[in-house]
Motif scaffolding. Structure first.
Motif, PDB file in Angstrom:
ATOM      1  N   MET A   1      -4.246   8.998  -2.550  1.00 29.22           N
ATOM      2  CA  MET A   1      -3.512  10.224  -2.204  1.00 29.22           C
ATOM      3  C   MET A   1      -2.625  10.682  -3.360  1.00 29.22           C
ATOM      4  O   MET A   1      -2.560  11.874  -3.658  1.00 29.22           O
ATOM      5  CB  MET A   1      -2.661  10.002  -0.940  1.00 29.22           C
ATOM      6  CG  MET A   1      -3.466   9.891   0.325  1.00 29.22           C
ATOM      7  SD  MET A   1      -4.378  11.385   0.712  1.00 29.22           S
ATOM      8  CE  MET A   1      -3.047  12.476   1.112  1.00 29.22           C
ATOM      9  N   MET A   2      -1.955   9.754  -3.999  1.00 33.86           N
ATOM     10  CA  MET A   2      -1.099  10.116  -5.135  1.00 33.86           C
ATOM     11  C   MET A   2      -1.944  10.654  -6.283  1.00 33.86           C
ATOM     12  O   MET A   2      -1.571  11.631  -6.933  1.00 33.86           O
ATOM     13  CB  MET A   2      -0.280   8.911  -5.593  1.00 33.86           C
ATOM     14  CG  MET A   2       0.735   8.446  -4.576  1.00 33.86           C
ATOM     15  SD  MET A   2       1.925   9.717  -4.203  1.00 33.86           S
ATOM     16  CE  MET A   2       3.138   9.330  -5.424  1.00 33.86           C
TER      17      MET A   2
ATOM     18  N   ILE B   1      -0.103   7.220   6.034  1.00 37.91           N
ATOM     19  CA  ILE B   1       0.044   7.497   4.601  1.00 37.91           C
ATOM     20  C   ILE B   1       0.989   8.666   4.398  1.00 37.91           C
ATOM     21  O   ILE B   1       1.874   8.626   3.539  1.00 37.91           O
ATOM     22  CB  ILE B   1      -1.338   7.778   3.965  1.00 37.91           C
ATOM     23  CG1 ILE B   1      -2.170   6.504   3.952  1.00 37.91           C
ATOM     24  CG2 ILE B   1      -1.185   8.327   2.552  1.00 37.91           C
ATOM     25  CD1 ILE B   1      -3.609   6.717   3.547  1.00 37.91           C
TER      26      ILE B   1
ATOM     27  N   THR C   1      -2.834   4.928  -0.422  1.00 36.04           N
ATOM     28  CA  THR C   1      -1.678   5.597  -0.996  1.00 36.04           C
ATOM     29  C   THR C   1      -1.942   5.975  -2.450  1.00 36.04           C
ATOM     30  O   THR C   1      -1.612   7.084  -2.872  1.00 36.04           O
ATOM     31  CB  THR C   1      -0.432   4.685  -0.911  1.00 36.04           C
ATOM     32  OG1 THR C   1      -0.220   4.312   0.452  1.00 36.04           O
ATOM     33  CG2 THR C   1       0.791   5.397  -1.437  1.00 36.04           C
TER      34      THR C   1
ATOM     35  N   MET D   1       4.430   7.659   5.171  1.00 33.08           N
ATOM     36  CA  MET D   1       4.836   6.517   4.343  1.00 33.08           C
ATOM     37  C   MET D   1       5.398   5.383   5.192  1.00 33.08           C
ATOM     38  O   MET D   1       6.375   4.740   4.847  1.00 33.08           O
ATOM     39  CB  MET D   1       5.837   6.935   3.270  1.00 33.08           C
ATOM     40  CG  MET D   1       5.301   7.951   2.277  1.00 33.08           C
ATOM     41  SD  MET D   1       3.865   7.389   1.389  1.00 33.08           S
ATOM     42  CE  MET D   1       4.629   6.436   0.123  1.00 33.08           C
TER      43      MET D   1
ATOM     44  N   SER E   1      -2.069  -0.735   3.044  1.00 29.04           N
ATOM     45  CA  SER E   1      -2.863   0.455   2.723  1.00 29.04           C
ATOM     46  C   SER E   1      -2.469   1.007   1.353  1.00 29.04           C
ATOM     47  O   SER E   1      -2.327   2.198   1.176  1.00 29.04           O
ATOM     48  CB  SER E   1      -2.671   1.517   3.797  1.00 29.04           C
ATOM     49  OG  SER E   1      -1.326   1.939   3.820  1.00 29.04           O
ATOM     50  N   SER E   2      -2.282   0.124   0.392  1.00 26.88           N
ATOM     51  CA  SER E   2      -1.868   0.568  -0.940  1.00 26.88           C
ATOM     52  C   SER E   2      -2.977   1.340  -1.633  1.00 26.88           C
ATOM     53  O   SER E   2      -2.704   2.249  -2.410  1.00 26.88           O
ATOM     54  CB  SER E   2      -1.442  -0.623  -1.791  1.00 26.88           C
ATOM     55  OG  SER E   2      -2.512  -1.525  -1.958  1.00 26.88           O
TER      56      SER E   2
END
Length: 114
Positions: free
Chosen positions: A25-26, A6, A22, A9, A18-19
């Motif tokens: 995390m965002m 992650i 992500t 990227m 692994s969307s």
């Protein structure tokens, strides 16, 4: 290994998407920016505005340029007349007053510890 993927990227080596990770995390990064940068800055701006609006004749102030004086007259056009020495007046913008320095000079002096 997924956490490292992650941060870099890069696609997960197992081939899974692994969307979700992500997005989490965002979202976490946005929350950190809000609570540590945006919110305190907005709070300080609100305090500064209240401080400037509550200025009255006779208040001791310090400008952001370091000029010390007393408020002599508060004008309606967002300016005020400041007395820098007896009989000497200057016209300044309200936004040019430093809240931090003004509160520091108006604090009562701390007594010397024995």
């Amino acid at each position: 290994m997924q956490l490292l993927s992650i941060f870099l990227m890069t696609p997960d080596p197992s081939g899974k998407s692994s969307s979700t990770g992500t997005l989490v995390m965002m979202g976490g990064m946005i929350a950190v920016f809000y609570f540590f940068m945006i919110r305190p800055q907005a709070k300080k701006a609100k305090q500064q505005k209240a401080f400037i609006n509550n200025l009255q004749k006779g208040d001791k102030i310090v400008t952001i340029a370091g000029i010390h004086g007393k408020v002599n007259k508060v004008n309606d056009d967002n300016t005020l007349e400041m007395e820098v020495s007896p009989g000497s007046y200057i016209k300044i913008e309200r936004s040019a007053i430093s809240m931090e320095w003004t509160t520091n000079i108006n604090k009562p002096a701390v007594e010397a510890k024995k």
